[in-house]
Scaffold this active site. Structure first.
Site, PDB file in Angstrom:
ATOM      1  N   LYS A  12       0.829  -1.201   0.000  1.00 47.63           N
ATOM      2  CA  LYS A  12       0.000   0.000   0.000  1.00 47.63           C
ATOM      3  C   LYS A  12       0.867   1.255   0.000  1.00 47.63           C
ATOM      4  O   LYS A  12       0.666   2.175  -0.809  1.00 47.63           O
ATOM      5  CB  LYS A  12      -0.890  -0.032   1.243  1.00 47.63           C
ATOM      6  N   TYR A  44      12.391 -34.163 -18.732  1.00 51.96           N
ATOM      7  CA  TYR A  44      10.944 -33.965 -18.778  1.00 51.96           C
ATOM      8  C   TYR A  44      10.328 -34.134 -17.392  1.00 51.96           C
ATOM      9  O   TYR A  44      10.945 -34.703 -16.490  1.00 51.96           O
ATOM     10  CB  TYR A  44      10.293 -34.953 -19.755  1.00 51.96           C
ATOM     11  N   ARG A  49      -3.332   3.074   8.535  1.00 56.37           N
ATOM     12  CA  ARG A  49      -3.584   1.885   7.714  1.00 56.37           C
ATOM     13  C   ARG A  49      -2.388   0.945   7.759  1.00 56.37           C
ATOM     14  O   ARG A  49      -1.255   1.375   7.603  1.00 56.37           O
ATOM     15  CB  ARG A  49      -3.813   2.308   6.257  1.00 56.37           C
ATOM     16  N   SER A  86      13.410 -42.501 -14.097  1.00 53.95           N
ATOM     17  CA  SER A  86      12.215 -41.694 -13.867  1.00 53.95           C
ATOM     18  C   SER A  86      11.987 -41.666 -12.362  1.00 53.95           C
ATOM     19  O   SER A  86      11.792 -42.715 -11.741  1.00 53.95           O
ATOM     20  CB  SER A  86      11.013 -42.303 -14.580  1.00 53.95           C
ATOM     21  N   GLY A 128      -5.923 -10.565   8.362  1.00 61.63           N
ATOM     22  CA  GLY A 128      -5.423 -10.825   9.706  1.00 61.63           C
ATOM     23  C   GLY A 128      -4.694  -9.615  10.236  1.00 61.63           C
ATOM     24  O   GLY A 128      -4.532  -9.435  11.444  1.00 61.63           O
ATOM     25  N   CYS A 132       7.895 -38.653 -12.527  1.00 62.32           N
ATOM     26  CA  CYS A 132       6.522 -39.049 -12.852  1.00 62.32           C
ATOM     27  C   CYS A 132       5.634 -39.110 -11.622  1.00 62.32           C
ATOM     28  O   CYS A 132       4.606 -39.751 -11.624  1.00 62.32           O
ATOM     29  CB  CYS A 132       6.503 -40.383 -13.588  1.00 62.32           C
ATOM     30  N   HIS A 169      -6.433 -42.117  -2.449  1.00 61.84           N
ATOM     31  CA  HIS A 169      -6.676 -42.858  -3.685  1.00 61.84           C
ATOM     32  C   HIS A 169      -7.668 -42.104  -4.557  1.00 61.84           C
ATOM     33  O   HIS A 169      -7.442 -41.863  -5.748  1.00 61.84           O
ATOM     34  CB  HIS A 169      -7.208 -44.258  -3.350  1.00 61.84           C
ATOM     35  N   ARG A 209      -3.527  -1.324  -6.756  1.00 61.86           N
ATOM     36  CA  ARG A 209      -2.697  -2.539  -6.745  1.00 61.86           C
ATOM     37  C   ARG A 209      -3.101  -3.381  -7.947  1.00 61.86           C
ATOM     38  O   ARG A 209      -4.170  -3.164  -8.534  1.00 61.86           O
ATOM     39  CB  ARG A 209      -2.917  -3.329  -5.460  1.00 61.86           C
ATOM     40  N   MET A 233      -4.174  -5.533  11.023  1.00 66.10           N
ATOM     41  CA  MET A 233      -5.122  -4.591  11.621  1.00 66.10           C
ATOM     42  C   MET A 233      -5.943  -3.866  10.556  1.00 66.10           C
ATOM     43  O   MET A 233      -5.424  -3.459   9.534  1.00 66.10           O
ATOM     44  CB  MET A 233      -4.383  -3.565  12.459  1.00 66.10           C
TER      45      MET A 233
END
Ligand code: ADP
Ligand code: MG
Ligand code: MG
Length: 905
Positions: A25, A882, A96, A795, A105, A862, A487, A369, A107
């Site tokens: 700010k 990859y 502020r 892998s 959270g 993977c 799962h 912003r 002030m």
């Protein structure tokens, strides 16, 4: 040390790029001054001071900044010509908070600070508007009482003591809005508010402006360490030592009558990305009134106002009379605001979210912003800005939040429909998307209902591999238990299927075929809807709409392709998934699990026959039945992936997962194989293991039953030869799971190579193939150099590697991981975000050692991490070839890979 940065009247000591020191700010208030946007003068106490406040305590810090604060207050006074703490010519200020990143959270803002009885009288006289003076006063006492003196209830259901007093008075007077209260009412409120403060805190309300100011400054600093702020920082990985800045700023009054107003606005539409300046305002109002919903806010632009009225079913006459746009009610200010929003957007080269106040016809900006936006807006705005020449291609890539792409890939609930939907439960947003369907509880019912063209949602306590086919035909899955890597969650994400997991409050009764949610009992067949992006479960049918993957989305993905260096593969077990992933930009399959193929239709029977076979010979008979089935599957996948590599993993799970657990099914199996029930039962029970995940699985199966590997290798090679003959450009890679010892992979590789040679000889043709291994056991990472001598590729199976490196069972960790995160023991769930510090070291080391021993070694990952942006960036840093992830995560991984490449430049 410079502790305070002033701004005002076109000058500022700070700048936009000083967010760490001045907070977001404060940095932007300074910047707006520098580019000639009207901003009330003020000053910012730095975040560094906040850190010292926490280290050295209040007194030391006050000593240090006292003089600077006095000087900075004088700076405001010089610019406004008023005096703080002077009843004859009073200056009021706002206090502020403002951290480097926006953070709930912290002030809340206190407005109109510096007011007391005497000051209120002066303000009333000078402005000729006593209502304004007393309205400001009562607002101040309430805000100060709530946020500085701690009277705001922490419990959501408790009512704010000041609000209670207002409600009581409004009721007594028979009026609806705050604006209906007259001067005497407002005066009464001030008196009663102060009495409430005295009663609550035992102290008189502070009347000295400096006492008020210091109180507010302490409160901002203290709020850095309140519980809500700490929790938020932990959840969002915001550094503890950032600290917050404090902004003190001259008040401008939106509550000075009908020529005054306050509002918020966006330079583009934050939901759709449309290039349409929009926002809301309220006449004769202050601060948060617009968002707090005290009255119905009006639209700033007439276009927006007309759209709004249409949606609300309000006629044009009524709209003009009651809810005119700012363009209509204050045309001069509106014109100025349009210019300023354009100026700010041009300057920041991004969509701006702005706050403004109009005092007696004069416009002031109080905040700007980069605006938060949906995934769709993110993509559209970036591409529009690129076309407008405001940003370049690399900036488009950098601006993307890869995770948000997900929102674009799945069907979504119709916005207005979901607004009216009733939330019955909330679980984890396990797999995004929207689904609506009739409740079923069992996989076979799901299949049966689906075959009758019904849309179903599978509701389970949890799911297991036996539920796969049911899951695949369901619209979505809802489970009472299990986390983000349960799962149900993993499989659903893989299928791109909507899933809400771990909805702990739902009560599933399999026997009665009912589920109870939020006091309502649903029977099988009743409709519900689930939102896999939020975890919400709704009552009944909620309308959905399909996503559009062309246009700007496609353009962004093309840029990702252009700039990324590392490739993206997919984890896919079926031609359908492979096609989908290809559509979404996958360049190969990094993991094709073969075990899923053994569950379909009659295959499970042959599989079971193989498992309970008493000797190698009968095992071979059963395997021979599986061979053509597997070969067919592989042919389908090879065709779908024409031109790309396909990595097929040999059988991995413990055999126990395939055998029947119910007596009924065991009896069937006994009959089919012509064996005794007791015998079958003995074998099935004998396969039970204490720790199946660490038991007889992976290459341990292939090395103890070589004929399984032989069959699978044959199926792969034969399939490759068959499709090659049909003109497909096929690149098979055979991958052995769960290696820990060089001899294990050596033995498997020998079987695979011998089988391949045999098939080549039989057919008189060959096809190129590669043999590689998963690296998922820490020991394999440690001896990667030895292993690399035998294979073409690695892998990293980061799911198992994480499980075994931490010693956390993937299936049980849900219980404590949430608590660990809350306590700050772990910053993130290591099954979701690769633990770079620990597991990452193994990945790094194994890659290094492997490539040293075998320079041509091809390396990828993977695990679930292959689609998680931070983990993808880590893989890019290690120069992996990859990452492989589930189909719907492919675009996310592609974008993260491109970001990593651009950021590394
Ligand atoms: P938040 O961080 O919650 O947005 P702000 O500090 O921006 O809090 O304050 C909320 C609102 O208070 C602002 O949008 C603005 O309307 C009002 N406000 C803050 N400072 C002033 C001021 N100096 N003059 C008038 N209104 C102010
Ligand atoms: Mg604000
Ligand atoms: Mg594994």
């Amino acid at each position: 040390m410079k502790t305070i940065y002033t701004f005002g009247n076109g000058h500022a000591e700070g700048r936009a790029d000083m967010k760490i020191l001045l907070g977001g700010k404060g940095a932007n208030l300074a910047e707006m001054n520098l580019i000639g946007v009207p901003v009330p003068p003020g000053f910012t106490i730095t975040t560094e001071v906040c850190r010292l406040y926490n280290e050295k305590g209040r007194e030391a810090v006050v000593e240090m900044i006292k003089d600077d604060v006095m000087k900075s207050v004088a700076h405001i006074e010089n610019l406004t010509g008023n005096k703080f703490n002077d009843p004859s010519n009073p200056q009021l200020v706002s206090v502020r908070s403002g951290a480097p990143v926006s953070m709930p959270g912290m002030m809340d803002t206190v407005l109109n600070l510096g007011i007391n009885d005497e000051v209120a009288e002066t303000l009333a006289q000078k402005s000729g508007n006593p209502r304004f003076a007393w309205d400001s006063y009562r607002r101040f006492v309430q805000m100060y009482g709530d946020v500085v003196l701690g009277m705001k209830p922490t419990n959501k259901t408790d009512i704010d003591p000041f609000e209670a007093i207002i409600e009581e008075l409004k009721e007594k007077k028979g009026v609806q809005f705050d604006t209906d209260l007259d001067v005497d009412d407002l005066k009464e409120l001030v008196v009663r508010f102060k009495a409430a403060v005295k009663e609550n805190t035992g102290k008189d309300f502070p009347t000295d402006a400096y006492d008020q100011l210091w109180g507010a400054i302490y409160a901002v600093f203290d709020s850095w360490n309140n519980e809500r702020a700490i929790l938020y920082r932990r959840m969002n990985q915001i550094p503890e030592d950032y600290g917050t800045a404090v902004n003190v700023q001259a008040m401008v009054y939106g509550n000075m009558g009908n020529n005054s107003a306050t509002g918020v606005c966006f330079s583009r539409d934050a939901a759709t990305g449309e290039d349409l300046f929009n926002g809301e305002y309220l006449i004769n109002a202050q601060g948060e009134d617009v968002v707090a919903g005290v009255r119905t806010p009006q639209q700033i632009m007439t276009v927006g106002s007309r759209r709004w009225a249409e949606m609300q079913g309000i006629s044009e006459e009524e709209r003009v009379a009651k809810y005119p746009s700012l363009e209509e009610s204050m045309p001069e200010c509106a014109k100025q605001l349009v210019e300023i929003q354009q100026k700010l957007e041009d300057h920041y080269r991004d969509m701006q979210d702005m706050e403004f106040t109009i005092q007696d016809g004069k416009l002031w900006l109080l905040q700007t912003r980069n605006g938060k936006r949906t995934g769709a807006a993110m993509v559209k705005i970036a591409m529009d800005l690129l076309r407008e020449g405001a940003i370049d291609e690399k900036t488009v890539i950098k601006r993307m939040e890869p995770g948000k792409l997900d929102e674009l890939l799945h069907p979504v609930f119709d916005k207005s429909a979901v607004k009216n939907a009733k939330v019955m439960a909330k679980g984890l947003p396990a797999s995004p998307g929207a689904a609506t369907g009739q409740i079923v509880f069992f996989a076979d019912d799901a299949e049966e209902w689906a075959s009758r063209k019904k849309k179903v949602i599978m509701v389970r306590l949890e799911t297991s591999p036996e539920d796969l086919r049911g899951m695949s035909v369901a619209q979505g899955i809802l489970t009472a238990r299990g986390g983000m890597t349960s799962h149900a969650a993993v499989v659903a994400r893989g299928m791109g299927k909507c899933c809400v997991s771990g909805a702990g409050t739902i009560k599933v009764d399999y026997k009665a075929r009912t589920v109870e949610m939020n006091g309502k009992t649903y029977n099988e067949g009743e409709w519900i809807s689930i939102n896999g992006s939020t975890g919400e479960v709704y009552d009944g049918q909620v309308a959905t709409v399909d996503p559009d993957l062309g246009g700007d989305y496609a353009a962004v993905m093309a840029l990702a392709e252009k700039y990324s260096k590392m490739d993206v593969y997919t984890n896919a077990d079926s031609p359908r998934d492979a096609m989908k992933a290809r559509e979404l930009g996958a360049h190969g399959i990094g993991l094709c699990r073969t075990e899923h193929m053994f569950f379909e239709g009659d295959r499970i029977k042959a599989m079971r026959e193989m498992i309970i076979a008493p000797d190698e010979e009968s095992r071979r008979v059963a395997l021979a039945k599986l061979l053509p089935l597997q070969r067919g599957d592989f042919e389908g996948i090879f065709k779908a992936m024409d031109g790309y590599e396909v990595t097929i993993r040999l059988l991995d799970p413990p055999l126990h997962e395939f055998v029947p657990h119910q007596l009924e099914t065991m009896r069937e199996l006994a009959e089919e194989t012509g064996r005794k029930l007791e015998e079958v039962k003995l074998i099935c029970d004998g396969l039970e293991e204490f720790n199946p995940m660490l038991g007889h699985r992976g290459c341990r199966l292939g090395n103890t039953y070589p004929e399984i590997t032989e069959m699978q290798a044959r199926a792969i090679i034969e399939a490759a030869l068959n499709v090659k003959a049909a003109g497909v450009d096929v690149h098979p890679k055979i991958m052995v799971p769960l290696i820990g010892v060089k001899a294990e992979i050596k033995m498997q590789a020998d079987i695979i190579n011998a089988t391949a040679q045999k098939v080549f000889a039989e057919r008189g043709e060959t096809v190129a193939y590669k043999v590689g291994t998963m690296i998922e056991i820490p020991r394999a990472a440690l001896v990667a150099d030895q292993i690399a001598e035998v294979v073409d590729f690695f892998s990293f199976g980061t799911n198992d590697l994480t499980q075994m490196t931490f010693g956390y069972s993937r299936d049980d960790a849900g219980k404590f991981l949430a608590i660990y995160k809350e306590l700050g023991i772990l910053k993130e769930d290591p099954f979701q975000v690769l633990d770079q510090e620990g597991v990452g070291q193994l990945v790094e080391m194994a890659t290094r050692k492997g490539r040293a021993a075998n320079p041509d070694l091809n390396v990828g990952i993977c695990g679930e991490h292959g689609g998680e942006p931070k983990s993808v960036k880590f893989c890019n840093k290690l120069n992996l070839n990859y990452v492989s992830c589930s189909p719907y995560r492919v675009p996310i991984a592609r974008l993260a890979a491109a970001q990593a490449a651009v950021e590394a430049e």
